[in-house]
Design a protein around this motif. Sequence first.
Motif, PDB file in Angstrom:
ATOM      1  N   PHE A  16      -9.571  -4.347  -2.200  1.00 46.99           N
ATOM      2  CA  PHE A  16      -9.644  -4.311  -0.743  1.00 46.99           C
ATOM      3  C   PHE A  16      -8.240  -4.169  -0.191  1.00 46.99           C
ATOM      4  CE2 PHE A  16      -9.656  -8.755  -2.116  1.00 46.99           C
ATOM      5  CZ  PHE A  16      -8.608  -9.307  -1.392  1.00 46.99           C
ATOM      6  N   GLU A  17      -8.161  -3.706   1.035  1.00 49.73           N
ATOM      7  CA  GLU A  17      -6.877  -3.586   1.724  1.00 49.73           C
ATOM      8  C   GLU A  17      -6.739  -4.714   2.731  1.00 49.73           C
ATOM      9  OE1 GLU A  17      -6.711   0.390   3.257  1.00 49.73           O
ATOM     10  OE2 GLU A  17      -5.998   1.204   1.343  1.00 49.73           O
ATOM     11  N   LEU A  18      -5.515  -5.114   2.966  1.00 50.85           N
ATOM     12  CA  LEU A  18      -5.270  -6.331   3.738  1.00 50.85           C
ATOM     13  C   LEU A  18      -4.077  -6.146   4.650  1.00 50.85           C
ATOM     14  CD1 LEU A  18      -6.385  -9.344   3.657  1.00 50.85           C
ATOM     15  CD2 LEU A  18      -4.428  -9.829   2.174  1.00 50.85           C
ATOM     16  N   GLU A  19      -4.177  -6.698   5.842  1.00 52.76           N
ATOM     17  CA  GLU A  19      -3.030  -6.806   6.737  1.00 52.76           C
ATOM     18  C   GLU A  19      -2.537  -8.243   6.687  1.00 52.76           C
ATOM     19  OE1 GLU A  19      -3.864  -5.621  10.694  1.00 52.76           O
ATOM     20  OE2 GLU A  19      -4.482  -3.580  10.162  1.00 52.76           O
ATOM     21  N   GLU A  79      -8.922  -7.372  -7.591  1.00 51.08           N
ATOM     22  CA  GLU A  79      -9.405  -8.630  -8.157  1.00 51.08           C
ATOM     23  C   GLU A  79      -9.439  -8.547  -9.675  1.00 51.08           C
ATOM     24  OE1 GLU A  79     -13.215  -9.556  -6.560  1.00 51.08           O
ATOM     25  OE2 GLU A  79     -12.563  -9.447  -4.456  1.00 51.08           O
ATOM     26  N   ARG A  80      -9.076  -9.629 -10.317  1.00 50.71           N
ATOM     27  CA  ARG A  80      -9.200  -9.678 -11.780  1.00 50.71           C
ATOM     28  C   ARG A  80     -10.684  -9.620 -12.147  1.00 50.71           C
ATOM     29  NH1 ARG A  80      -5.023 -13.150 -15.355  1.00 50.71           N
ATOM     30  NH2 ARG A  80      -5.241 -11.921 -17.257  1.00 50.71           N
ATOM     31  N   LEU A 110      -5.722 -13.381   2.173  1.00 42.95           N
ATOM     32  CA  LEU A 110      -6.179 -12.900   0.868  1.00 42.95           C
ATOM     33  C   LEU A 110      -7.201 -13.866   0.271  1.00 42.95           C
ATOM     34  CD1 LEU A 110      -3.784 -11.505  -1.899  1.00 42.95           C
ATOM     35  CD2 LEU A 110      -5.957 -12.584  -2.403  1.00 42.95           C
ATOM     36  N   VAL A 111      -6.886 -15.158   0.307  1.00 46.26           N
ATOM     37  CA  VAL A 111      -7.801 -16.150  -0.253  1.00 46.26           C
ATOM     38  C   VAL A 111      -9.100 -16.199   0.555  1.00 46.26           C
ATOM     39  CG1 VAL A 111      -8.081 -18.569  -0.902  1.00 46.26           C
ATOM     40  CG2 VAL A 111      -5.867 -17.472  -1.150  1.00 46.26           C
ATOM     41  N   THR A 157       0.817  -1.208   0.000  1.00 47.21           N
ATOM     42  CA  THR A 157       0.000   0.000   0.000  1.00 47.21           C
ATOM     43  C   THR A 157       0.855   1.264   0.000  1.00 47.21           C
ATOM     44  OG1 THR A 157      -1.784  -1.175   1.146  1.00 47.21           O
ATOM     45  CG2 THR A 157      -1.819   1.234   1.247  1.00 47.21           C
ATOM     46  N   SER A 158       1.946   1.252   0.749  1.00 45.50           N
ATOM     47  CA  SER A 158       2.784   2.446   0.845  1.00 45.50           C
ATOM     48  C   SER A 158       3.503   2.766  -0.460  1.00 45.50           C
ATOM     49  CB  SER A 158       3.814   2.273   1.971  1.00 45.50           C
ATOM     50  OG  SER A 158       4.659   1.158   1.705  1.00 45.50           O
TER      51      SER A 158
END
Length: 303
Positions: A132-135, A156-157, A187-188, A113-114
């Motif tokens: 979406f954003e993810l940790e 997402e594709r 992610l999945v 993200t950065s």
Amino acid sequence: MGELTQTELYPSNSPRTQQLWKSVLSWFGFFFQIFFQIIRALSHYPLLSFSSSNSNSSFKPLPSIELHHHLDSPPETAVSAVQITDVDSDHYPSQKLLVVLDLDETLVCAYETSSLPAALRNQAIEAGLNWFELECVSSDKEGEGKPKINYVTVFERPGLKEFIRQLSEFADLVLFTAGLEGYARPLVDRIDIENRFSLRLYRPSTTSTEYREHVKDLTYISKDLCRIVIVDNNPFSFLLQPVNGIPCIPFSAGQPHDTQLLDVILPLLKQLSEQKDVRPMLYEKFHMPDWFQKQGIPASCWT
């Protein structure tokens, strides 16, 4: 008439000449700053290092898949090398097709993200890409020994969820990524809410060969190679079973109108689901054993 001196011909010390040189140097400095800013911005574009660790930039992805049947038979040497069985066209297989799907650059693309340029992010979102954003947990450690948390933006594709839904109606799905579990698992979880993947495999399940690391050996999933296929943007992922692979075009956030999943890959997989043995058809379409031989990988390496 007297001859002109060198000073008169090249009055380099005149005020006008000095002003001209200052202007030229000023313009050069201005263009250098612009060029430097462009190079600096482009340096943020590569995907996360752990999401495409096995990619090879020299590989040019094959164009959109042609779905018509080829009439020419595969060369006899290629057929014997991979031990392809004869296909009975009148026999409709009862066993479901087993489809192994890569993650990064095949189903999604992910960026730190950065490091994601705001212009690219806004362009992709305005074009309608789901994101979406993810940790995710990194393999690196903080100063106190705690796992480092990476913040990732995932795109997402186009057609991803519909692709998975329709594919699951006639095939069993396996997710196989060279990404680390701390990154890939959450992610999945986001893209497979209905748990349509019967199995998820991460980097520890890949195999190292003398030619490439993180190779995805399909015999790890099934010993029967007649009814298993892998879709991956990196063809070296399936170098052990070249006639079981579909090399898809890599996906990035700069391709918001990509239609590969629903318009190209899904129809091909539907055709393959009707084959007793997927390998003759895949060889006819892609000739991947020939491509691997051109890369210096001998047939003895294949299963």
